[in-house]
Design a protein around this motif. Structure first.
Motif, short mmCIF file in Angstrom:
data_model
loop_
_atom_site.label_atom_id
_atom_site.label_comp_id
_atom_site.label_asym_id
_atom_site.label_seq_id
_atom_site.Cartn_x
_atom_site.Cartn_y
_atom_site.Cartn_z
N SER A 1 14.48 45.52 61.30
CA SER A 1 13.10 45.35 60.85
C SER A 1 13.05 44.28 59.76
CB SER A 1 12.55 46.67 60.30
OG SER A 1 12.52 47.64 61.32
N THR A 2 12.05 43.40 59.84
CA THR A 2 11.93 42.33 58.85
C THR A 2 10.53 42.22 58.28
OG1 THR A 2 11.40 40.72 60.58
CG2 THR A 2 13.73 40.95 59.99
N VAL A 3 9.54 42.83 58.92
CA VAL A 3 8.14 42.62 58.55
C VAL A 3 7.60 43.83 57.79
CG1 VAL A 3 5.83 42.09 59.38
CG2 VAL A 3 7.82 41.20 60.61
N ASP A 4 7.15 43.59 56.57
CA ASP A 4 6.55 44.64 55.75
C ASP A 4 5.09 44.25 55.52
OD1 ASP A 4 5.99 46.75 54.07
OD2 ASP A 4 6.91 45.81 52.31
N LEU A 5 4.19 44.95 56.22
CA LEU A 5 2.77 44.60 56.13
C LEU A 5 2.12 45.30 54.95
CD1 LEU A 5 1.63 44.76 59.87
CD2 LEU A 5 2.28 42.76 58.53
N GLN A 6 1.79 44.50 53.96
CA GLN A 6 1.07 44.98 52.79
C GLN A 6 -0.01 43.96 52.45
OE1 GLN A 6 1.42 47.89 51.44
NE2 GLN A 6 3.25 48.50 52.57
N PRO A 7 -1.28 44.31 52.58
CA PRO A 7 -1.82 45.64 52.86
C PRO A 7 -1.70 46.03 54.33
CG PRO A 7 -3.59 44.06 52.69
CD PRO A 7 -2.35 43.32 52.33
N ALA A 8 -1.94 47.32 54.59
CA ALA A 8 -1.90 47.81 55.96
C ALA A 8 -3.02 47.17 56.76
CB ALA A 8 -2.04 49.33 55.97
N GLY A 9 -2.78 47.02 58.06
CA GLY A 9 -3.80 46.40 58.90
C GLY A 9 -3.47 46.50 60.36
N CYS A 10 -4.27 45.82 61.19
CA CYS A 10 -4.17 45.95 62.65
C CYS A 10 -4.21 44.59 63.33
CB CYS A 10 -5.32 46.80 63.18
SG CYS A 10 -5.44 48.46 62.48
N ARG A 11 -3.86 44.61 64.62
CA ARG A 11 -4.00 43.46 65.53
C ARG A 11 -3.26 42.23 65.05
NH1 ARG A 11 -4.39 46.74 68.19
NH2 ARG A 11 -6.19 48.00 68.69
N LEU A 12 -1.98 42.38 64.82
CA LEU A 12 -1.17 41.25 64.38
C LEU A 12 -0.86 40.34 65.57
CD1 LEU A 12 1.66 41.30 61.83
CD2 LEU A 12 2.10 40.25 64.03
N ARG A 13 -0.99 39.02 65.38
CA ARG A 13 -0.73 38.05 66.44
C ARG A 13 0.10 36.89 65.89
NH1 ARG A 13 -2.07 41.87 68.72
NH2 ARG A 13 -3.82 42.18 70.15
N TRP A 14 1.24 36.59 66.57
CA TRP A 14 2.16 35.55 66.13
C TRP A 14 1.76 34.18 66.66
CZ3 TRP A 14 5.49 36.61 62.41
CH2 TRP A 14 5.88 37.94 62.22
N TYR A 15 2.11 33.15 65.89
CA TYR A 15 1.95 31.77 66.31
C TYR A 15 3.02 30.95 65.60
CZ TYR A 15 -0.22 31.05 61.73
OH TYR A 15 -0.44 30.99 60.39
N THR A 16 3.07 29.64 65.90
CA THR A 16 4.06 28.76 65.28
C THR A 16 3.37 27.82 64.31
OG1 THR A 16 5.40 28.82 67.29
CG2 THR A 16 5.89 27.08 65.70
N ALA A 17 3.79 27.85 63.05
CA ALA A 17 3.20 27.00 62.01
C ALA A 17 3.64 25.55 62.17
CB ALA A 17 3.58 27.53 60.63
N GLU A 18 3.00 24.64 61.41
CA GLU A 18 3.31 23.22 61.50
C GLU A 18 4.77 22.94 61.15
OE1 GLU A 18 0.67 20.89 59.18
OE2 GLU A 18 -1.08 21.25 60.48
N ASP A 19 5.34 23.74 60.26
CA ASP A 19 6.74 23.50 59.86
C ASP A 19 7.73 24.16 60.80
OD1 ASP A 19 6.42 26.15 59.24
OD2 ASP A 19 6.92 25.96 57.10
N GLY A 20 7.23 24.75 61.91
CA GLY A 20 8.11 25.36 62.90
C GLY A 20 8.46 26.81 62.66
N THR A 21 7.96 27.39 61.57
CA THR A 21 8.26 28.78 61.27
C THR A 21 7.30 29.72 62.00
OG1 THR A 21 6.86 28.78 59.31
CG2 THR A 21 9.20 28.21 59.02
N ALA A 22 7.74 30.96 62.17
CA ALA A 22 6.90 31.98 62.78
C ALA A 22 5.96 32.55 61.73
CB ALA A 22 7.77 33.09 63.37
N GLN A 23 4.66 32.53 62.02
CA GLN A 23 3.65 33.13 61.17
C GLN A 23 2.73 33.98 62.03
OE1 GLN A 23 1.63 30.18 58.77
NE2 GLN A 23 3.53 29.47 57.82
#
Length: 347
Positions: A185-207
């Motif tokens: 596990s690597t993702v700690d969502l604070q604050p709590a929330g819903c409907r997370l969707r991944w994309y690729t940022a301009e610098d190539g990182t996952a956001q």
């Protein structure tokens, strides 16, 4: 390479994507020819793949072909139709489908191989589908799920009901890979929330982008869950006041498909599911303004240069400036499907 070494390599690659997203994901244009691949559910509980042949006559189009038999899902416990629609997804590489089977403490996360049709179990209960539905990394190597105590204690439900009622409980988000299994596990969502969707940022990182429980703010986060930007929903002038959810974001994270007033609009042909099956408008998160064509406000998926809008059995590709690039009639096998996935050809 041995199977153990190959699995370890896959796991390492997937985790590396949390710092740098892969550029090998399936994107492409679809701008000129409208070519690409659709996936959708049939009334026979089969998952179909359909590649339009470019013909203007619907009768001349090739039929949709079944790739996965999901009929066994309906033997699971609970309102499995609702849960399947709320959790079914296709990885961006079109290799694997994922869904939560069952709607009770006995549920499990399943992977389906879209080439062989083989179905495997990734992990057993408890899994949440109502808030953090399974969501893929941009290259399809791993899936983030919310694993928490989302069910109450036995006997908490209605009289005579052996299935406890869901309770609001926030657990850890975990990674699962079709090739490597469970990942750290690597993702700690604070604050709590819903409907997370991944994309690729301009610098190539996952956001990723997700919204808080009150659906008053959107959060842009990095791969560890650190909030990089907060966007107030009330500041998005392209939305109606009753914005209730996030369907998806485009591969760059600039555009979002949102749902206004979920009651009448959140599900295909009415009804209610925990996860809206399509959105009601596309919004440019940089400007806060509506994007696309007001005549085609619905959105089922977002892509680098436009989005798919659905009206009945017709799918239309609209660019973010509002121009219609193409429209196609869905074949009979999937025209009534409650969910619709589209992947443009690589261009």
């Amino acid at each position: 390479m041995t199977k153990r070494a190959r699995t370890a390599a896959v796991a390492a690659a997937a985790l590396a994507l949390l710092a740098a997203a892969s550029c090998d994901r399936v994107t492409g244009s679809g701008e000129d020819t409208g070519t690409g691949t659709f996936y959708a559910l049939g009334d026979d509980h089969l998952l179909y793949r359909w590649e339009p042949g470019g013909e203007t006559d619907p009768e001349a189009q090739p039929p949709a072909e079944p790739v996965l038999d999901l009929s066994g899902v309906w033997t699971a416990e609970g309102d499995v139709g609702t849960v399947l629609r709320a959790s079914l997804s296709i990885d961006p590489g079109q290799r694997t489908a994922a869904w939560i089977e069952g709607a009770s403490p006995g549920e499990s996360l399943k992977f389906g191989d879209l080439e062989t049709g083989d179905v495997t179990t990734a992990v057993q209960y408890p899994l949440d589908h109502a808030c953090i539905d399974p969501t893929w990394l941009a290259d399809g190597s791993a899936l983030l799920v919310h694993r928490g105590a989302v069910w109450g204690a036995e006997g908490v439900g209605a009289a005579g009901d052996t299935t406890p009622l869901p309770v609001q409980a926030w657990g850890a988000a975990e990674w699962y890979s079709p090739d490597a299994g469970e990942l750290p596990s690597t993702v700690d969502l604070q604050p709590a929330g819903c409907r997370l969707r991944w994309y690729t940022a301009e610098d190539g990182t996952a956001q990723a982008v997700y919204h808080n429980l009150q659906v008053t703010e959107l959060y842009r986060i990095d791969a560890q869950g650190k909030v990089l930007e907060t966007i107030r929903v009330g500041g998005l002038t392209g939305t109606e006041p009753l914005t209730i959810g996030l369907v998806g974001v485009d591969p760059t994270g600039r555009y979002a498909c949102l749902v206004d007033d979920y009651g009448p609009y959140g599900a295909f042909k009415g009804g209610f599911t925990p996860h809206a099956q399509e959105g009601t408008r596309v919004v440019d998160l940089e400007t806060g303004e509506a994007a696309g064509d007001p005549a085609h406000q619905s959105c089922t998926s977002l892509h680098p240069d436009g989005y798919v809008s659905r009206t009945g059995a017709k799918a239309t590709f609209v660019d973010y400036d509002g121009a219609t690039e193409w429209s196609v009639e869905l074949p009979k096998q999937i025209k009534e499907s409650p969910v619709l996935f589209f992947f443009p050809d690589e261009g």
